[in-house]
Design a protein around this motif. Structure first.
Motif, mmCIF file in Angstrom:
data_model
loop_
_atom_site.group_PDB
_atom_site.id
_atom_site.type_symbol
_atom_site.label_atom_id
_atom_site.label_comp_id
_atom_site.label_asym_id
_atom_site.label_seq_id
_atom_site.Cartn_x
_atom_site.Cartn_y
_atom_site.Cartn_z
ATOM 1 N N VAL A 209 0.375 -1.185 -0.122
ATOM 2 C CA VAL A 209 0.426 0.221 0.111
ATOM 3 C C VAL A 209 0.559 1.204 0.277
ATOM 4 O O VAL A 209 0.960 1.552 -1.410
ATOM 5 C CB VAL A 209 -0.887 -0.116 1.205
ATOM 6 N N CYS A 210 1.823 1.185 1.256
ATOM 7 C CA CYS A 210 2.006 2.488 1.198
ATOM 8 C C CYS A 210 3.824 2.699 1.046
ATOM 9 O O CYS A 210 4.345 3.898 0.461
ATOM 10 C CB CYS A 210 2.132 3.060 2.437
ATOM 11 N N TRP A 211 4.292 1.311 -0.036
ATOM 12 C CA TRP A 211 5.524 1.000 -1.249
ATOM 13 C C TRP A 211 6.943 1.370 0.384
ATOM 14 O O TRP A 211 7.690 1.415 -0.303
ATOM 15 C CB TRP A 211 6.201 2.301 -1.785
ATOM 16 N N VAL A 212 6.709 1.182 1.836
ATOM 17 C CA VAL A 212 7.968 1.890 2.369
ATOM 18 C C VAL A 212 8.649 0.409 2.047
ATOM 19 O O VAL A 212 8.170 -0.863 1.851
ATOM 20 C CB VAL A 212 7.769 2.054 4.059
ATOM 21 N N ILE B 104 -11.002 8.490 -11.256
ATOM 22 C CA ILE B 104 -9.687 8.292 -10.769
ATOM 23 C C ILE B 104 -8.532 9.179 -10.912
ATOM 24 O O ILE B 104 -7.998 9.413 -11.445
ATOM 25 C CB ILE B 104 -9.541 6.515 -11.370
ATOM 26 N N ILE B 105 -8.009 9.347 -9.459
ATOM 27 C CA ILE B 105 -7.124 10.470 -9.092
ATOM 28 C C ILE B 105 -5.870 9.889 -8.622
ATOM 29 O O ILE B 105 -5.842 8.729 -7.956
ATOM 30 C CB ILE B 105 -7.470 11.680 -8.059
ATOM 31 N N LEU B 106 -5.027 10.772 -9.461
ATOM 32 C CA LEU B 106 -3.380 9.922 -9.554
ATOM 33 C C LEU B 106 -2.934 11.583 -9.111
ATOM 34 O O LEU B 106 -2.632 12.475 -9.417
ATOM 35 C CB LEU B 106 -3.127 9.795 -11.145
ATOM 36 N N LYS C 179 -5.277 4.237 -2.562
ATOM 37 C CA LYS C 179 -5.413 3.070 -2.911
ATOM 38 C C LYS C 179 -4.050 2.201 -2.210
ATOM 39 O O LYS C 179 -3.266 1.525 -2.235
ATOM 40 C CB LYS C 179 -5.857 2.838 -4.316
ATOM 41 N N GLU C 180 -3.266 3.258 -2.997
ATOM 42 C CA GLU C 180 -1.290 2.792 -3.080
ATOM 43 C C GLU C 180 -0.531 4.212 -3.793
ATOM 44 O O GLU C 180 -1.179 4.672 -3.682
ATOM 45 C CB GLU C 180 -1.487 1.865 -4.243
ATOM 46 N N ALA C 181 0.556 3.666 -2.538
ATOM 47 C CA ALA C 181 0.902 5.507 -2.907
ATOM 48 C C ALA C 181 2.600 4.597 -3.229
ATOM 49 O O ALA C 181 3.408 4.472 -2.887
ATOM 50 C CB ALA C 181 1.512 5.642 -1.935
ATOM 51 N N ALA C 182 3.067 5.169 -4.678
ATOM 52 C CA ALA C 182 4.165 4.610 -5.535
ATOM 53 C C ALA C 182 5.316 5.319 -5.127
ATOM 54 O O ALA C 182 5.015 6.468 -5.499
ATOM 55 C CB ALA C 182 3.820 4.039 -6.681
ATOM 56 N N ALA C 183 6.810 5.531 -5.808
ATOM 57 C CA ALA C 183 7.456 5.907 -6.195
ATOM 58 C C ALA C 183 8.617 5.314 -6.359
ATOM 59 O O ALA C 183 9.253 3.933 -6.085
ATOM 60 C CB ALA C 183 7.941 6.061 -5.068
ATOM 61 N N GLU D 107 -11.391 6.717 -6.892
ATOM 62 C CA GLU D 107 -9.954 5.621 -6.018
ATOM 63 C C GLU D 107 -9.343 6.739 -6.140
ATOM 64 O O GLU D 107 -9.444 7.998 -6.989
ATOM 65 C CB GLU D 107 -9.619 4.830 -6.837
ATOM 66 N N VAL D 108 -8.414 7.085 -5.852
ATOM 67 C CA VAL D 108 -7.154 7.364 -5.325
ATOM 68 C C VAL D 108 -5.380 7.271 -4.565
ATOM 69 O O VAL D 108 -5.274 6.095 -4.216
ATOM 70 C CB VAL D 108 -7.004 8.713 -3.766
#
Ligand SMILES: [Zn+2]
Ligand SMILES: [Zn+2]
Length: 248
Positions: free
Chosen positions: A57-60, A209-211, A83-87, A237-238
């Motif tokens: 989910v948070c990509w930690v 859906i928001i990015l 929903k998910e936070a990618a980097a 969704e975000v």
């Protein structure tokens, strides 16, 4: 590249050989620039990517012998609204320097070289997403006047341009002036940005859906507060995308 522009660039490169904006070395054929950026390959290879295992989910980044991504403790206890936070990268070394220069050194031209890394991750990560809207995390008008630009908007422009997505930097607003999150502890961060955002054009978000784009994610609190406002306005969704993720 059209032939005329290509010729002009080649000519200018001959007179003013390009230098890497991070290490200032001349970029010659040995140190060729990474595609779409002005950075030399040595600087790019020093950027530390977020690799598996990371939180789904948070990509930690997570420790452990297995490669498979899984939910981190913090997300299991308190599931984010997004929903998910990618980097693409971990916030350290030259990528942290680049973000610092972009934000505080006002080197806005760096966004053009940083954007392609986010766009390239977004291309493989976001597989759905017809009708997706790109939105930058907004600055408060006071901070915007001080800084003169929103670094997240500069990055969002690059991502939206590369993926041919709609860009909306007006509907989500920061209604409270807040302290920089980096200077605060975990608990204060939440209080600091709580209800700091609002959606002024709800009809734009409804069913979409928001990015959401920002430069750095630390605990993800800011992204989550934005996501709360967007979901309350009817977004379906975000997803969040930042250039770097702090390894906590
Ligand atoms: Zn370099
Ligand atoms: Zn997590």
């Amino acid at each position: 590249m059209p032939q005329k522009v290509g010729f002009k660039k080649a000519f200018l490169d001959l007179i003013f050989p390009p230098r890497c904006p991070l290490c200032d070395r001349f970029i010659d054929s040995k140190l060729s620039s990474y595609e779409g950026t002005d950075f030399c390959s040595e600087c790019v290879s020093s950027f530390k990517p977020v690799t598996s295992p990371h939180c789904t989910v948070c990509w930690v980044p997570m420790k452990g012998n297995i490669d498979e991504n899984h939910l981190c403790g913090a997300c299991a206890d308190n599931r984010p609204v997004y929903k998910e936070a990618a980097a693409p990268f971990i916030y350290e070394g030259l990528i942290a320097d680049a973000i610092h220069q972009l934000k505080y050194g006002k080197k806005t031209h760096l966004a053009k070289s940083l954007g392609p890394f986010m766009a390239s991750l977004a291309k493989t990560w976001i597989t759905c997403k017809g009708g997706l809207i790109t939105m930058p995390v907004p600055l408060h008008s006071k901070r915007l006047r001080e800084r003169g630009f929103n670094q997240s908007l500069l990055l969002a422009r690059q991502v939206a341009g590369a993926l041919n997505l709609e860009l909306d930097y007006l509907s989500l607003r920061r209604i409270r002036h807040t302290s920089p999150q980096m200077a605060l502890g975990m608990k204060e961060r939440h209080e600091n940005v709580k209800e700091a955002f609002e959606v002024v054009a709800r009809e734009k978000c409804k069913g979409r859906i928001i990015l959401l784009i920002d430069d750095v994610a630390t605990t993800g609190t800011t992204l989550n507060e934005c996501a709360k406002a967007l979901m309350a306005a009817g977004a379906s969704e975000v997803f969040c995308l930042t250039l770097a993720k702090a390894a906590l």
